[in-house]
Design an enzyme around this catalytic site. Structure first.
Site, PDB file in Angstrom:
ATOM      1  N   HIS A   1      -7.845   4.816   4.682  1.00 55.04           N
ATOM      2  CA  HIS A   1      -6.479   5.318   4.819  1.00 55.04           C
ATOM      3  C   HIS A   1      -6.397   6.698   5.484  1.00 55.04           C
ATOM      4  CE1 HIS A   1      -5.788   2.179   1.807  1.00 55.04           C
ATOM      5  NE2 HIS A   1      -4.490   2.298   2.007  1.00 55.04           N
TER       6      HIS A   1
ATOM      7  N   SER B   1      -5.951  -2.184   3.211  1.00 61.47           N
ATOM      8  CA  SER B   1      -5.265  -1.774   1.996  1.00 61.47           C
ATOM      9  C   SER B   1      -4.963  -3.008   1.145  1.00 61.47           C
ATOM     10  CB  SER B   1      -4.006  -0.969   2.351  1.00 61.47           C
ATOM     11  OG  SER B   1      -3.517  -0.264   1.240  1.00 61.47           O
TER      12      SER B   1
ATOM     13  N   GLU C   1     -13.021   1.624  -0.087  1.00 59.79           N
ATOM     14  CA  GLU C   1     -12.216   2.768   0.348  1.00 59.79           C
ATOM     15  C   GLU C   1     -10.972   2.779  -0.519  1.00 59.79           C
ATOM     16  OE1 GLU C   1      -9.047   2.643   1.918  1.00 59.79           O
ATOM     17  OE2 GLU C   1      -8.921   0.464   1.848  1.00 59.79           O
TER      18      GLU C   1
END
Length: 309
Positions: free
Chosen positions: A280, A114, A213
């Site tokens: 995630h 992330s 992502e």
């Protein structure tokens, strides 16, 4: 696979100390406690950094504290791994303060995802350090079950390639352009890749396999980010694209994020493989970044060289 210069840290072994740091957003102590339990079960010695639980609004404490924790971990010879507790936001604010000489002098496993993409880009730029894109220490069993834990453990402790198969039922399963690509796996969270444009940390993606992502980004924003990357020219020399999970990426326009990804990536003239459980979403798997990879869209697999030695 490519074999040119990359700095690989030693694999983690039972008894090794790993520092739990929070370079981005404030973390949840209960979830970290579960991560500590998991890491301890692997024979590791997890130690929260001095300011791991600090909080300053949407940041895990002041920039100076977060940078100090990172540099303390990189400088301590007893610390063999650095595992970020979570992402959120804030890593970009501290990466210029990292002591890269200490990183190069004593390379350690660095794991996270992330917002941690910003830290991983900085470590790649400053030290050519291979890192680990995987769950943080603020562990959630409902999102990262046994398979996720085993995947992270393997990448941290075993110096062997890892193969991630594309899976049906993922948000991006329909995103695929046939072919086989070979190159260095670089990237991570799409927002952070785009936020790195124009900074010293944006890697040269020529010949690379780009990993993307994201989470809770509506399709039009995914379109905007990919279009910006296209217009900036950074996708022109790609070898291929590995598309991970795009979780919760829906809005009132009833446009499928997979259609947007196909539209913006499908005409690059390179293999593209979606459906990879990296990101995630539930069942997140772990991959090295910064090392050589083979993306086989025909076979539906991404195989990545180890991040450790």
């Amino acid at each position: 696979m490519i074999t040119d210069e990359v700095l690989r840290p030693p694999a983690l072994r039972p008894g090794d100390t790993v520092m739990l740091v929070s370079p981005s957003g404030p973390t949840n102590p209960e979830r970290v406690a579960r991560g500590v339990e998991l890491l301890t079960g692997w024979g590791l010695r997890p130690v929260p950094a001095p300011h791991a639980y600090a909080r300053q609004g949407y940041l895990a404490g002041a920039d100076e504290l977060r940078a100090a924790d990172l540099n303390a971990a990189f400088a301590d010879p007893d610390v063999r791994g650095v595992i970020c507790t979570r992402g959120g936001y804030g890593a970009q604010r501290v990466v210029d303060a990292i002591d890269m000489a200490a990183v190069r002098r004593d390379p350690k496993v660095v794991a996270g995802f992330s917002d941690i993409t910003a830290l991983q880009f900085a470590l790649w730029r400053g030290a050519r350090l291979a890192t680990v894109h995987g769950p943080g220490a603020a562990w959630r069993d409902e999102r990262t079950p046994l398979d996720s834990a085993e995947s992270l453990h393997r990448v941290l402790t075993v110096a062997e390639p890892v193969t991630v198969p594309a899976m049906d039922g993922q948000e991006t399963s329909a995103v695929r352009v046939p072919g086989r690509a070979e190159g260095r796996l670089l990237g991570g969270n799409l927002c952070l890749v785009v936020a790195s444009l124009g900074t010293p940390d944006m890697p040269d993606l020529t010949g690379a396999v780009l990993l993307v992502e994201d989470v809770q980004e509506p399709p039009y924003k995914v379109d905007r980010m990919l279009t910006q990357l296209r217009r900036a020219g950074v996708l022109d020399g790609l070898a291929g694209v590995a598309v991970g999970q795009f979780t919760g990426c829906a809005d009132g326009w009833a446009v499928d994020v997979a259609d947007v990804l196909t539209d913006r990536l499908g005409d690059l003239g390179v293999p593209v493989l979606g459906g990879l459980p990296i990101g995630h979403g539930p069942g997140q798997l772990t991959v090295p970044v910064g090392t050589g990879a083979v993306l086989d869209a025909d076979a539906g697999t991404l195989t990545v060289s180890p991040a450790v030695r």
